[in-house]
Design a protein around this motif. Structure first.
Motif, PDB file in Angstrom:
ATOM      1  N   LYS A   3       0.838  -1.194   0.000  1.00 36.35           N
ATOM      2  CA  LYS A   3       0.000   0.000   0.000  1.00 36.35           C
ATOM      3  C   LYS A   3       0.875   1.247   0.000  1.00 36.35           C
ATOM      4  N   THR A   4       0.315   2.336  -0.564  1.00 34.90           N
ATOM      5  CA  THR A   4       1.028   3.610  -0.642  1.00 34.90           C
ATOM      6  C   THR A   4       0.077   4.744  -0.259  1.00 34.90           C
ATOM      7  N   ARG A   5       0.683   5.872   0.084  1.00 28.45           N
ATOM      8  CA  ARG A   5      -0.086   7.091   0.337  1.00 28.45           C
ATOM      9  C   ARG A   5       0.783   8.268  -0.072  1.00 28.45           C
ATOM     10  N   ASP A  58      10.449   8.577  -1.363  1.00 27.10           N
ATOM     11  CA  ASP A  58       9.845   7.738  -0.324  1.00 27.10           C
ATOM     12  C   ASP A  58      10.089   8.334   1.061  1.00 27.10           C
ATOM     13  N   ALA A  59       9.046   8.931   1.625  1.00 25.77           N
ATOM     14  CA  ALA A  59       9.143   9.544   2.948  1.00 25.77           C
ATOM     15  C   ALA A  59       9.145   8.461   4.019  1.00 25.77           C
ATOM     16  N   TRP A  60      10.036   8.599   4.983  1.00 25.63           N
ATOM     17  CA  TRP A  60      10.094   7.633   6.085  1.00 25.63           C
ATOM     18  C   TRP A  60       9.996   8.296   7.450  1.00 25.63           C
ATOM     19  N   ARG A  61      10.064   9.637   7.490  1.00 26.64           N
ATOM     20  CA  ARG A  61       9.842  10.348   8.752  1.00 26.64           C
ATOM     21  C   ARG A  61       9.307  11.747   8.446  1.00 26.64           C
ATOM     22  N   LEU A  62       8.308  12.182   9.235  1.00 30.78           N
ATOM     23  CA  LEU A  62       7.774  13.533   9.161  1.00 30.78           C
ATOM     24  C   LEU A  62       7.894  14.142  10.550  1.00 30.78           C
ATOM     25  N   GLU A  63       8.377  15.384  10.604  1.00 32.37           N
ATOM     26  CA  GLU A  63       8.525  16.086  11.872  1.00 32.37           C
ATOM     27  C   GLU A  63       7.940  17.480  11.743  1.00 32.37           C
ATOM     28  N   ALA A  64       7.485  18.022  12.861  1.00 27.07           N
ATOM     29  CA  ALA A  64       7.028  19.403  12.885  1.00 27.07           C
ATOM     30  C   ALA A  64       8.219  20.316  12.640  1.00 27.07           C
ATOM     31  N   SER A  95      11.885  13.591   5.916  1.00 21.68           N
ATOM     32  CA  SER A  95      13.083  12.790   5.654  1.00 21.68           C
ATOM     33  C   SER A  95      12.668  11.729   4.640  1.00 21.68           C
ATOM     34  N   PHE A  96      13.461  11.594   3.576  1.00 25.20           N
ATOM     35  CA  PHE A  96      13.041  10.704   2.498  1.00 25.20           C
ATOM     36  C   PHE A  96      14.239  10.085   1.784  1.00 25.20           C
ATOM     37  N   ASN A  97      13.958   9.012   1.076  1.00 22.40           N
ATOM     38  CA  ASN A  97      14.930   8.359   0.206  1.00 22.40           C
ATOM     39  C   ASN A  97      14.511   8.600  -1.235  1.00 22.40           C
ATOM     40  N   ASN A 142       7.713  25.728  -5.137  1.00 23.39           N
ATOM     41  CA  ASN A 142       7.789  24.399  -5.736  1.00 23.39           C
ATOM     42  C   ASN A 142       6.879  23.473  -4.947  1.00 23.39           C
ATOM     43  N   TYR A 143       6.197  22.607  -5.656  1.00 20.20           N
ATOM     44  CA  TYR A 143       5.302  21.638  -5.036  1.00 20.20           C
ATOM     45  C   TYR A 143       5.917  20.264  -5.232  1.00 20.20           C
ATOM     46  N   VAL A 144       6.190  19.593  -4.113  1.00 18.27           N
ATOM     47  CA  VAL A 144       6.900  18.317  -4.143  1.00 18.27           C
ATOM     48  C   VAL A 144       5.989  17.230  -3.594  1.00 18.27           C
ATOM     49  N   LYS A 145       5.765  16.191  -4.415  1.00 19.71           N
ATOM     50  CA  LYS A 145       4.908  15.081  -4.007  1.00 19.71           C
ATOM     51  C   LYS A 145       5.769  13.928  -3.515  1.00 19.71           C
ATOM     52  N   PHE A 146       5.430  13.420  -2.341  1.00 20.74           N
ATOM     53  CA  PHE A 146       6.113  12.290  -1.728  1.00 20.74           C
ATOM     54  C   PHE A 146       5.155  11.121  -1.626  1.00 20.74           C
ATOM     55  N   GLN A 147       5.729   9.942  -1.416  1.00 25.10           N
ATOM     56  CA  GLN A 147       4.899   8.787  -1.116  1.00 25.10           C
ATOM     57  C   GLN A 147       5.397   8.139   0.161  1.00 25.10           C
TER      58      GLN A 147
END
Length: 126
Positions: free
Chosen positions: A23-25, A89-95, A68-70, A42-47
């Motif tokens: 699954k992805t988001r 591929d995002a693996w961490r989101l922080e405020a 944080s992403f690969n 710039n608009y950057v789309k991550f999954q």
């Protein structure tokens, strides 16, 4: 290799079950750069994949976040044509920004953000 970028969360999408086991988001941030007094957006789309698909849930549209992403690339062929796909591929989101400062201000006095195991002070008497 891992990368980081900070921006404003502008969109988050529903989780998509791609296969029975995968699954992805996706979500989008707006990254603004000041280039010689001119603001470029710039608009950057991550999954997010698998167990990381819940990461965007703790943030609201408009929040400043650090992602944080690969960087990943895939090559596939169909009907004799090759195609290349790049995924962030995002693996961490922080405020980030004021949201991060609010979290720091509301943290307990003994809270150490992002402490590495070697940074933890062991003050136990035994």
């Amino acid at each position: 290799m891992s990368y980081e970028v900070t921006g404003k969360l502008v969109a988050k999408y529903d989780t998509v079950q791609r296969t029975e086991t995968f699954k992805t988001r996706e979500f989008v941030i707006e990254k603004s750069d000041d280039i010689g007094g001119r603001i470029i957006n710039n608009y950057v789309k991550f999954q997010c994949v698998q167990d990381k698909t819940a990461l965007p849930d703790k943030f609201n549209i408009g929040d400043d976040i650090k992602v944080s992403f690969n960087l990943k690339g895939t090559k596939w062929s169909k009907d004799g044509r090759e195609n290349y796909i790049t995924n962030l591929d995002a693996w961490r989101l922080e405020a980030a920004g004021s949201l991060a400062q609010t979290a720091i201000n509301n943290a307990p006095d003994n809270f150490v953000p992002d402490a590495a195991p070697d940074d933890v002070v062991d003050d136990l008497p035994f």
